[in-house]
Scaffold this active site. Structure first.
Site, short mmCIF file in Angstrom:
data_model
loop_
_atom_site.label_atom_id
_atom_site.label_comp_id
_atom_site.label_asym_id
_atom_site.label_seq_id
_atom_site.Cartn_x
_atom_site.Cartn_y
_atom_site.Cartn_z
N SER A 251 0.79 -1.17 -0.09
CA SER A 251 -0.08 0.00 -0.15
C SER A 251 0.69 1.33 -0.02
CB SER A 251 -0.92 0.06 1.20
OG SER A 251 -0.17 -0.04 2.36
N LYS A 296 -6.11 4.91 8.19
CA LYS A 296 -4.77 5.65 7.74
C LYS A 296 -5.01 7.08 7.63
CE LYS A 296 -2.94 2.00 5.15
NZ LYS A 296 -2.58 1.35 3.59
#
Length: 356
Positions: A251, A296
């Site tokens: 990611s 996040k």
């Protein structure tokens, strides 16, 4: 003993018993929470996250932070109390254990998969960054793995460069399987290769290796196989080293690519501003979705980010709960991210494509 006292004691003992059951009863859940947020332009654990040698680099200020999610281990057993507390906490997320560790995946298997995905994402980040800067990156098709006991064991080896199959030049990894499956099981197929040891010495000497195909053993259609996995190896014109301990998965790819571009170009992509983000990336610079987007964004905001580069396919989910003070910027490609950074640097926030 007075009835009231007896009732109180009985109630207390029952409560203790229920609490013990709750503490001892395992649940099929795991927990996710915001993880470390690291500036790809800076250092982490005493090492520069991105180091480039053999090419002119430039100092870069500001932040291009990659973000992570912290998860409980594969062997961790969450009890009922922990599960309830996790559901109540806004900054944590309780998910089914199989979501993080499918099919009984062990901690070792999960770590290995994350490490492989992390390595692949670094490679793609380098390619995408250099392509964005119009710096050519040649590549070649190699044998990335040989199946133990398969038809190619002892004949082909990991790292061998595949130049042709049955005389047809190979330029892409998927062409290998296409060429092999033109045969019926039991028929021979000829690989033209540069041996791994010779390739390391920059030799171009080739060998023809004839392998008898076998019948596929998986649940798919019956077809010819030779028991190898083909991959692509990039030949970078200079060294780009990415170091980030205790982080896995794909990611961070986009943020690594942006960090590389920033170090290879004069000035700052961010204009000194704090930008964070996430997203996978492929060799062509396409940005893909990731998991844990809400966690996040929280981690980025808590670290000080004002802008968050968000994969387009994650936008709808991320927009449901945007942390205060954080602007979500939608990106589909590395080029989109570069354009967004130009607007952020110029203070032209109204031009940014937002998540909604």
């Amino acid at each position: 003993m007075p009835r009231r006292t007896a009732t109180l004691i009985a109630s207390t003992l029952t409560l203790i018993a229920l609490l013990c059951v709750a503490l001892l009863t395992p649940t099929p859940y795991s927990e996710m929470s915001p993880g470390p947020t690291v500036n790809t332009l800076g250092d982490y654990g005493g090492d520069m996250v991105i180091s480039i040698t053999g090419h002119q680099t430039y100092p870069a200020s500001g932040n291009l932070n990659m973000t992570t999610v912290r998860v409980t281990g594969a062997d961790y057993s969450m009890n009922l109390v922990e599960g309830v507390l996790g559901w109540l906490r806004h900054d944590d997320k309780v998910v089914e254990h199989d979501t993080l560790y499918p099919s009984g995946q062990t901690a070792q298997q999960a770590d290995q998969q994350n490490a492989e995905e992390f390595s692949e994402s670094q490679d793609s980040a380098k390619v995408a960054a250099l392509e964005e800067l119009k710096i050519p990156v040649p590549s070649e098709v190699i044998v990335s793995a040989v199946v133990k006991g398969g038809a190619s064991e002892g004949e082909l080896h990991a790292g061998d460069v595949i130049k042709a199959v049955d005389g047809t030049a190979i330029t892409k990894a998927d062409q290998v399987a296409t060429a092999v499956t033109k045969h019926k099981p039991g028929e021979p197929v000829t690989f033209t290769v540069v041996r791994a040891a010779d390739a390391k010495k920059k030799s171009t000497a080739t060998q023809d290796v004839k392998i008898t195909t076998r019948t596929s053993a998986d649940t798919g259609p019956r077809r010819a196989v030779v028991g190898i996995q083909a991959g692509v190896e990039h030949m970078f014109p200079f060294a780009i080293d990415i170091k980030l301990a205790d982080v896995g998965g794909p990611s961070a790819g986009m943020m690594f690519a942006l960090g590389i571009v920033d170090k290879l170009t004069p000035g700052d992509l961010t204009g000194g501003k704090f930008v964070a983000g996430t997203g996978t990336i492929d060799d062509s610079g396409n940005v893909g979705p990731i998991g844990g987007i809400g966690l996040k964004t929280i981690g980025a905001r808590d670290k000080g980010a004002k802008f968050f580069l968000t994969p387009a396919d994650n936008c709808e989910e991320a927009a449901k709960d945007i942390p205060s003070g954080l602007t979500l910027v939608k990106v589909k490609t590395l080029h989109d991210a570069m354009a967004a950074l130009a607007n952020i640097k110029a203070g032209n926030d109204k031009a940014l494509p937002s998540c909604s």
